[in-house]
Design an enzyme around this catalytic site. Structure first.
Site, short mmCIF file in Angstrom:
data_model
loop_
_atom_site.label_atom_id
_atom_site.label_comp_id
_atom_site.label_asym_id
_atom_site.label_seq_id
_atom_site.Cartn_x
_atom_site.Cartn_y
_atom_site.Cartn_z
N GLY A 53 10.80 6.75 -6.63
CA GLY A 53 10.20 8.09 -6.28
C GLY A 53 9.51 8.26 -4.66
O GLY A 53 9.27 7.18 -4.31
N THR B 179 1.61 5.30 -7.61
CA THR B 179 2.48 4.74 -8.28
C THR B 179 1.62 3.30 -8.76
O THR B 179 0.55 2.82 -8.11
CB THR B 179 3.68 3.99 -7.56
OG1 THR B 179 4.24 5.15 -6.93
CG2 THR B 179 4.67 3.61 -8.40
N ASP C 294 -9.03 5.94 -1.99
CA ASP C 294 -8.09 6.49 -3.06
C ASP C 294 -8.53 7.41 -4.11
O ASP C 294 -9.74 7.64 -4.26
CB ASP C 294 -7.03 5.61 -3.24
CG ASP C 294 -7.53 4.75 -4.39
OD1 ASP C 294 -8.53 4.41 -4.64
OD2 ASP C 294 -6.73 3.78 -4.88
N GLU D 126 0.69 -1.14 -0.04
CA GLU D 126 0.09 0.00 -0.09
C GLU D 126 0.82 1.21 0.05
O GLU D 126 0.29 2.35 -0.67
CB GLU D 126 -1.00 0.09 1.02
CG GLU D 126 -2.07 -1.00 1.17
CD GLU D 126 -2.80 -0.83 -0.43
OE1 GLU D 126 -3.03 0.48 -0.66
OE2 GLU D 126 -3.63 -1.59 -0.67
N TYR E 254 -6.11 7.17 3.93
CA TYR E 254 -6.25 6.20 2.84
C TYR E 254 -5.58 4.74 3.49
O TYR E 254 -6.23 3.63 3.52
CB TYR E 254 -5.78 6.48 1.69
CG TYR E 254 -5.76 5.31 0.66
CD1 TYR E 254 -6.72 4.38 0.37
CD2 TYR E 254 -4.26 4.52 0.52
CE1 TYR E 254 -6.67 3.57 -0.43
CE2 TYR E 254 -4.09 3.40 -0.10
CZ TYR E 254 -5.35 2.85 -0.57
OH TYR E 254 -5.13 1.49 -1.38
#
Length: 401
Positions: free
Chosen positions: A85, A47, A142, A41, A124
């Site tokens: 990232g 992503t 989300d 998660e 979330y």
DNA sequence: AATGCGGGGAA
DNA sequence: TTCCCAGCATT
């Protein structure tokens, strides 16, 4: 209101049935280990699934248990995250794993307050962990979920607003069939990912098309309503790719970024801001730039001579667009003073900042006790670099010897 | 409420 | 190329 209740019942029932038929076989769905769910998660924040899969596999291979993650050196965790990232996700995840070891004996807690208190875990992810790992009836809202709900229930609120997410959470909570939180929440996100897509939604194969309010209104293409983000501001930077000589032969000079901010604690090639360029699209300055870079390196304790302009590179972050011009340098004979490295480029940074923005100079002056290293290609296997520097070093690889 | 924080894939 | 995607922390 009876209409609405039936429409909700229909939605949940049909969606669950569709999910049973259509769910993807994903690595983190093969068992219900709360640690695996948690890692996946965090990786899945901002992503896509296809990007995450290989990272997840490597990460679990390297850190099979929460305890392994908690005990690992942070550099190894960052290296495992390299290229993915938003690196604070990795650092927060490890910090949270250590939190769990200390506060919960290494067992992922199963109650809302404790889960929500974990670093890097917001509304979330709290809902995702509680529902997917523990089947608790908590909403996990989300972007996928907001898109699906905004269309099915024809909600025109801007999903970038904080209040809209709260509204969606209340709505989503009321849709969860008793005892089916794990499957239902995943079904909702799966529908958003596979069918109810941002552009060109596949309404004709959607299991809930018959009662989708947006579809009925012909409004599916304009939902969800979403305010646009600001475009990234352009930034011009001069990068030094310094080849070592003498005892540094076969090595390249790199440095580690500061503890906080952009690309925190990642490794990179030394660089300084280019002075502001007059005129639109004027590009990067050339001749004087190389001199300024050389001066910076010299003051940092590295005597180096320019070889050539090596390449240009661009990289877009969410808020900054980097235009980089990379210069090759060759270390000169007598340099190699390793103490005092850092001050020189910090000064160059400050002086360049002054050229482009005299007001900002105070904020960029003092700090920077950056850590510099001369590295070999083999060292790349241990140090985590942002993608843009990986691209540059990959380009350089054939010459690196 | 607004801003900082990466990188990839699709059109 | 250009456009789109979007959780959490901090302030």
């Amino acid at each position: 209101m009876q209409e609405s209740i039936d429409s909700k019942k229909y939605f949940s029932t049909e969606l669950l049935e569709w999910y049973e038929r259509s769910k993807r076989d994903l690595p983190w769905r093969r068992q219900r280990d709360p640690y695996y769910i948690w890692v996946s998660e965090i990786m899945l924040q901002q992503t896509r699934v296809d990007t995450v899969i290989p990272y997840f596999q490597r990460f679990i291979e390297r850190f099979p248990t929460l305890n392994d993650l908690a005990e690992a050196p942070e550099e190894e965790v960052l290296k495992c995250w390299e290229g993915l990232g938003y690196y604070s996700r990795a650092r927060n995840l490890q910090a949270a794993a250590r939190q769990v070891v200390e506060r919960h004996g290494g067992v992922v807690p199963a109650n809302k307050a404790d889960v929500a208190a974990l670093k890097g875990v917001g509304p979330y992810t709290t809902g995702a962990i509680l529902s997917i790992a523990f089947n608790q009836p908590e909403p996990a809202v989300d972007g996928n979920v907001m898109r699906v709900l905004s269309r099915y229930f024809l909600i025109r609120d801007d999903i970038m607003k904080t209040g809209t997410r709260t509204l969606m959470e209340e709505l989503a909570a009321g849709l969860i069939p008793r005892g089916r939180a794990a499957d239902f929440n995943q079904a909702l996100m799966e529908l958003g990912a596979l069918v109810c897509t941002p552009k060109s939604p596949q309404c004709l194969v959607c299991p809930v098309m018959a009662h989708c309010a947006a579809r009925i209104e012909g409004a599916e293409d304009i939902l969800p309503v979403k305010s646009k983000a600001k475009p990234p501001r352009p930034e011009y930077r001069l990068v030094a790719l310094v080849e070592g000589d003498g005892e540094h032969a076969g090595r390249v000079l790199v440095r580690r970024r500061p503890d906080a901010g952009l690309l925190a604690r990642m490794w990179e090639l030394p660089h300084i801001p280019a002075a502001a360029v007059a005129g639109e699209g004027a590009g990067l300055p050339d001749g004087p730039a190389m001199d300024r870079l050389a001066a910076g390196l010299a003051a940092a304790g590295v005597a180096a001579e320019p070889v050539e302009a090596f390449m240009d590179a661009e990289h877009t972050f969410s808020h900054i667009h980097w235009n980089l011009r990379v210069f090759r340098f060759r270390e000169a004979e007598d340099s190699s003073v390793s103490s005092g490295l850092g001050a020189g480029l910090a000064a160059a940074e400050a002086s360049a900042a002054y050229e482009s923005d005299p007001v900002a100079v105070e904020t960029t002056t003092a700090e920077d006790s950056a850590e510099y290293r001369w590295i070999t290609p083999e060292d790349m296997e241990e140090l985590a670099f942002p993608n843009v520097f990986l691209r540059i070093l990959k380009q350089y690889a054939p010459l690196w010897k």
